[in-house]
Scaffold this motif. Sequence first.
Motif, PDB file in Angstrom:
ATOM      1  N   LEU A   1      -7.988  -7.818  -3.267  1.00 19.93           N
ATOM      2  CA  LEU A   1      -7.409  -6.480  -3.403  1.00 19.93           C
ATOM      3  C   LEU A   1      -8.432  -5.441  -2.963  1.00 19.93           C
TER       4      LEU A   1
ATOM      5  N   ARG B   1      -9.153  -1.341  -2.469  1.00 24.63           N
ATOM      6  CA  ARG B   1      -8.794   0.065  -2.661  1.00 24.63           C
ATOM      7  C   ARG B   1      -9.299   0.844  -1.461  1.00 24.63           C
TER       8      ARG B   1
ATOM      9  N   TRP C   1       5.073  -3.910  -3.212  1.00 28.08           N
ATOM     10  CA  TRP C   1       4.184  -4.019  -2.058  1.00 28.08           C
ATOM     11  C   TRP C   1       5.008  -4.124  -0.772  1.00 28.08           C
TER      12      TRP C   1
ATOM     13  N   ALA D   1      -0.196   3.570  -4.769  1.00 21.66           N
ATOM     14  CA  ALA D   1      -0.370   3.578  -6.215  1.00 21.66           C
ATOM     15  C   ALA D   1      -1.392   4.641  -6.571  1.00 21.66           C
TER      16      ALA D   1
ATOM     17  N   HIS E   1      -3.793   1.133  -1.256  1.00 20.61           N
ATOM     18  CA  HIS E   1      -4.426  -0.174  -1.442  1.00 20.61           C
ATOM     19  C   HIS E   1      -3.832  -1.174  -0.450  1.00 20.61           C
TER      20      HIS E   1
ATOM     21  N   LEU F   1      -2.159  -3.455 -10.282  1.00 20.97           N
ATOM     22  CA  LEU F   1      -1.790  -3.786  -8.907  1.00 20.97           C
ATOM     23  C   LEU F   1      -1.164  -5.171  -8.795  1.00 20.97           C
TER      24      LEU F   1
END
Length: 418
Positions: free
Chosen positions: A133, A135, A183, A167, A210, A176
Amino acid sequence: MTSTGASTAVVAGASAGGAGVGAAFTALTSFTGDAPPYAGGNPFADYRSTDLGAAGLAGLSDLADRRLGAGVIAANDEFFAERENLLVRGLAVFDPERFGHKGKIMDGWETRRRRGASAEVPHPAPTDHDWALIRLGTPGVIRAIVVDTAHFRGNYPHAVSVEAVAASPSASPEELLDPALPWTEVIARSPVGGHAQNAFAVHVERRFTHVRLRQHPDGGIARLRVLGEVVPDPAWLAGLGTFDLVALENGGAVEDASDRFYSPPEHTILPGRSQKMDEGWETRRRRDSGHDWISYRLVEQGEIRAVEIDTGYLKGNAAGWAELWTRDGAAVAEGGATDGAEPAGSGQRAGDGTGWVRLLDRVRLQPDTVHRFLVDARPATHVRIDIFPDGGIARLRLHGSLTERGADRLARRAADIA
């Protein structure tokens, strides 16, 4: 770097998930398969790269730049090499003799080898994969993604896919990973090659905060670049009132520059102060009677009231003098006059005819110094700094606020791609 086997073929992408999204991406490269084992010498001699500028990606910002606040906030596995390496600036480094207790130490993100469920089913299932993940440093529209497998010659993933979401910028990994979070798939599962710069154009006109990188089924990726256009939060800028109208994190951008020999002009609008010489913008030495310059696009139409020109860490190579010009592209587009009734000391650029007006008269610059100037506010969408005769600056700050028209346009743009 030498490009071997670089492809300019355009491969149509599959339809992506998410409401209203059609063909979400296009593969800009067609690198597949292993690279030969490292045989000594320059490890980039057989690196497969592509010309991102020729692919129309020049001038885009890396939304996943650590200097903007990006981070790899979670990954399901990082057994061999840490996830944070994905966003390190610069090319991945390869040391053939560097090993640790877990094996070869790689400059990238590398997971362990996946196995099947049993001796009878030893291979990973088709859906098995690893993920990370990321950011983004600033929200924006993603135009391209580069998955760089430099030095991963036989241990790269067979395929990758990428999803994105809008987000809260400070959302936690748990938030998330909530299955209810919508998504959007911006790159469907696509094959990639080892020791290669695998590039994809993205065609989703949405604002994201993200991304989730998936590698199928496992392996290593050296670097991830998420190229795009910054789209700031209009409510945040309105709350600030006065802010830096040209800062990259606020949506400013470099449009062009006379010279990029030593370091890119985009450095001048990065957050924070430069910490060493190459973190600013420096040109080659001129041997003619010309001068160097950078032109910028502001986040939107605004009024500049204060200017900072910082020559930090440029000591024997700082620009000698500088002057600033502004242009109101909105007025030019609407046929409005941009000359006449100019503030004292300003003047139309000789022979220009496109609305450039002087904002700051030519001023002497000192090495390794922050210079501050108050200026007469007037609407502008573009700024150009001219330096004389050459050299460099570290940062340019243009403090002011959006006009009512600029704020309205920015809000409408953000709403259109929400």
